[in-house]
Design an enzyme around this catalytic site. Structure first.
Site, mmCIF file in Angstrom:
data_model
loop_
_atom_site.group_PDB
_atom_site.id
_atom_site.type_symbol
_atom_site.label_atom_id
_atom_site.label_comp_id
_atom_site.label_asym_id
_atom_site.label_seq_id
_atom_site.Cartn_x
_atom_site.Cartn_y
_atom_site.Cartn_z
ATOM 1 N N ASP A 184 83.553 -17.354 36.157
ATOM 2 C CA ASP A 184 84.084 -17.306 37.368
ATOM 3 C C ASP A 184 84.345 -15.749 37.643
ATOM 4 O O ASP A 184 85.155 -14.832 36.629
ATOM 5 C CB ASP A 184 85.457 -17.761 38.548
ATOM 6 N N ARG A 226 85.116 -36.809 45.807
ATOM 7 C CA ARG A 226 85.588 -36.264 46.872
ATOM 8 C C ARG A 226 87.193 -35.953 46.410
ATOM 9 O O ARG A 226 87.531 -35.925 45.587
ATOM 10 C CB ARG A 226 86.259 -37.653 47.275
ATOM 11 N N CYS A 240 81.197 -30.689 52.538
ATOM 12 C CA CYS A 240 80.165 -31.864 52.005
ATOM 13 C C CYS A 240 78.882 -32.449 53.439
ATOM 14 O O CYS A 240 78.071 -32.492 53.190
ATOM 15 C CB CYS A 240 80.462 -32.551 51.211
ATOM 16 N N LYS A 261 76.993 -29.713 55.191
ATOM 17 C CA LYS A 261 76.689 -28.991 55.300
ATOM 18 C C LYS A 261 74.871 -29.775 54.482
ATOM 19 O O LYS A 261 74.366 -29.268 54.617
ATOM 20 C CB LYS A 261 76.923 -28.597 54.436
HETATM 21 C C1 UGA Z 1 81.907 -36.520 50.048
HETATM 22 C C2 UGA Z 1 81.476 -37.896 48.998
HETATM 23 O O1 UGA Z 1 82.032 -38.771 49.612
HETATM 24 C C3 UGA Z 1 81.297 -37.198 47.733
HETATM 25 O O2 UGA Z 1 80.971 -38.559 47.297
HETATM 26 C C4 UGA Z 1 80.680 -35.592 47.417
HETATM 27 O O3 UGA Z 1 80.881 -35.765 45.817
HETATM 28 C C5 UGA Z 1 81.767 -35.278 48.076
HETATM 29 O O4 UGA Z 1 81.276 -35.112 49.548
HETATM 30 C C6 UGA Z 1 80.525 -33.759 47.538
HETATM 31 O O5 UGA Z 1 79.770 -34.098 48.402
HETATM 32 O O6 UGA Z 1 80.856 -32.734 47.071
HETATM 33 P P1 UGA Z 1 84.112 -35.782 50.895
HETATM 34 O O7 UGA Z 1 83.735 -34.143 51.231
HETATM 35 O O8 UGA Z 1 85.314 -34.823 49.916
HETATM 36 O O9 UGA Z 1 83.185 -35.672 49.567
HETATM 37 O O10 UGA Z 1 85.380 -36.526 51.359
HETATM 38 P P2 UGA Z 1 84.818 -38.008 51.978
HETATM 39 O O11 UGA Z 1 86.102 -38.556 51.582
HETATM 40 O O12 UGA Z 1 83.360 -38.657 51.663
HETATM 41 O O13 UGA Z 1 84.923 -37.390 53.363
HETATM 42 C C7 UGA Z 1 83.501 -36.768 54.732
HETATM 43 C C8 UGA Z 1 84.300 -36.634 55.800
HETATM 44 O O14 UGA Z 1 84.296 -38.109 56.795
HETATM 45 C C9 UGA Z 1 85.716 -36.240 56.410
HETATM 46 O O15 UGA Z 1 86.189 -35.457 56.660
HETATM 47 C C10 UGA Z 1 86.318 -38.073 56.748
HETATM 48 O O16 UGA Z 1 87.993 -37.910 57.322
HETATM 49 C C11 UGA Z 1 84.977 -38.766 56.868
HETATM 50 N N1 UGA Z 1 85.131 -40.118 57.311
HETATM 51 C C12 UGA Z 1 85.190 -40.257 55.298
HETATM 52 C C13 UGA Z 1 85.478 -41.030 58.560
HETATM 53 O O17 UGA Z 1 84.942 -40.406 59.355
HETATM 54 N N2 UGA Z 1 85.281 -42.344 58.305
HETATM 55 C C14 UGA Z 1 85.183 -42.242 56.878
HETATM 56 O O18 UGA Z 1 85.095 -43.671 56.628
HETATM 57 C C15 UGA Z 1 85.199 -41.624 55.536
#
Ligand code: UGA
Length: 438
Positions: free
Chosen positions: A30, A154, A260, A263
């Site tokens: 890094d 995630r 994620c 974006k």
């Molecule tokens: C997301 C994807 O789930 C991963 O598979 C991916 O690798 C990652 O982006 C990435 O591209 O790096 P992440 O952003 O860590 O992961 O979080 P999530 O658990 O997917 O949640 C994303 C958002 O959706 C959160 O704000 C969560 O509150 C919201 N969400 C999730 C909902 O509002 N409803 C749901 O049913 C699920």
């Protein structure tokens, strides 16, 4: 195998640790010396359950190393993973500066054949870009290949997701190169998809955009449920049980945030635009997501007599989701911003994201626990569904509040129970539902 990982964010650090744990020698690079110094002291630059132990174990066993020297990292390795950030620019395109810098650095340090693996989320065509940069800038006529291996972990469950992914996607120029990367993942015994580079890059964006679509769909259904007196939890349960639909990522709430989905949705929309495809569906998904917290704030204002002026509002949860301290695109930012802008005062609590919020909102009061955030407030708002909020003594919460007004932006409480306790309880997609007697 000797592996170099460029970038020690969520993806880089977790990937590096897991490969080290599987017996490889991994050097994480890094350019931020503070981050490397922290990691060398055994301190984590990010909050991720289980990560500290994993780093410690592999550093002690001398399989995991940290450096700011990209040349050292690249020269020692057979495989180089690019795991740098691609933050969004104002126009929705991802900023490719760090990818380009990494490719330049690899080009300068290429000393023998290597496979360069792109794990960062990058628009389709980036594999070619990385290849061109290395080809043009390499100092020695050494061969190399570029592979796309998108990440699906995630935040908050990054280690488990990396050890037990639903699938591992490898986009390679030919089978021989694909096999080299497959070999690295073989000990995980997970399903593998071997494809070309462009398709692998698209799989990542299409997956995130589809999950975002499910969430916005659920939120739109919830908004209708609110008007017609249906219960979105029952509706989603009834839908999700159909295996063609599935219940995952259909939880209605305040919308998706984080680094994620917002974006990547806008990046895919921009890619579509550039090739002449009007991705109307994705535009609607993004619009629904933007409107969801605004709708919620409108409902809060209406329930609080039409104005937030001089009201005190308690906020439970600041991070964009539970088990992380990440505030990127967190819905708390929209909600607190609206409250402060309209003359309310805010007292907020989050188990771990307070430090990251202070820079954004130095003027609000941060409390030591959830009960203190409720004390004397005109209303309490659930913004992030941390488990500890589900287990609160709600009678105590009610007695602390000035008004028993509860806005549950994540549907974590039972509406019947909350009303029985005497709360004026508002939630998402089940506020007017008439629940059958239990
Ligand atoms: C997301 C994807 O789930 C991963 O598979 C991916 O690798 C990652 O982006 C990435 O591209 O790096 P992440 O952003 O860590 O992961 O979080 P999530 O658990 O997917 O949640 C994303 C958002 O959706 C959160 O704000 C969560 O509150 C919201 N969400 C999730 C909902 O509002 N409803 C749901 O049913 C699920």
């Amino acid at each position: 195998m000797n592996i170099c990982v460029i970038g020690t964010g969520y993806v880089g650090l977790v990937t590096g640790c897991i490969f080290a744990d599987l017996g490889n020698e991994v050097i994480c690079v890094d350019k931020n010396p503070d981050k490397i110094a922290m990691l060398e002291r055994g301190e984590m630059p990010i909050y991720e359950p289980g990560l500290e132990e994993l780093v410690k174990r592999n550093v002690e066993d001398r399989r995991l190393f940290f450096t700011t020297d990209l040349t050292e990292g690249v020269e020692r390795s057979d495989v180089v993973f690019i795991c740098v950030g691609t933050p969004p620019k104002d126009n929705g395109d991802p900023d490719m500066t760090y990818i380009e810098e990494a490719a330049q650095g690899i080009a300068r340090s290429l000393n023998r054949y290597k496979v360069i693996v792109n794990k960062s989320t990058v628009p389709v065509g980036t594999g070619n870009l990385v290849r061109e940069i290395i080809e043009t800038n390499r100092r020695r006529a050494v061969d190399f290949d570029v592979v796309s291996n998108p990440e699906f972990l995630r935040e908050g469950s990054a280690i488990k997701d990396t050890l037990e992914p639903d699938r591992i996607v490898i986009g390679a120029p030919n089978q021989v190169v694909a096999m080299k990367i497959l070999e690295l993942y073989a000990p995980l015994e997970r399903p593998m998809i071997i494809t070309d580079v462009a398709s692998a890059e698209m799989i990542k964006y299409a997956s995130n955009a589809f999950l975002a679509t499910k969430i916005s769909f659920a939120n739109s259904i919830a908004n209708i449920c609110d008007e017609v007196g249906a219960d979105v939890i029952q509706v989603i349960k009834g839908m999700g049980i159909d295996h063609r639909i599935g219940s995952a990522f259909l939880n209605a709430g305040l919308g998706y945030g984080g680094s994620c989905f917002p974006k990547d949705s806008s990046a895919l929309y921009r890619t579509a635009e550039k090739v002449g495809v009007d991705f109307k569906l994705l535009k609607a998904v993004m619009d629904v997501n933007k409107e969801q917290p605004i709708r919620f704030v409108d409902r809060m204002r209406a329930a609080m007599g039409g104005s937030f002026k001089d009201k005190c509002v308690g906020i439970l949860g600041l991070a964009f989701k539970p088990n992380t301290d990440d505030m990127r695109d967190a819905k708390s930012v929209d909600i607190i911003g609206a409250l402060l802008g309209e003359g309310a005062s805010v007292q907020a609590y989050d188990p771990i994201a307070i430090d990251n919020t202070k820079a954004m909102f130095p003027q609000i009061c941060y409390t030591k626990n959830a009960y203190d955030a409720a004390e004397g407030a005109d209303a309490l708002v659930i913004v992030t569904e941390w488990n500890e909020f589900k287990l609160l003594n709600m009678e105590r919460v009610k007695s602390l509040l000035k008004e028993p007004l509860l806005f549950d932006g994540r549907n974590i409480y039972d509406p019947v129970k909350m009303r029985r306790l005497g709360f004026d309880y508002h939630c998402i997609g089940r506020t007017r539902a008439s629940f059958p007697n239990k």
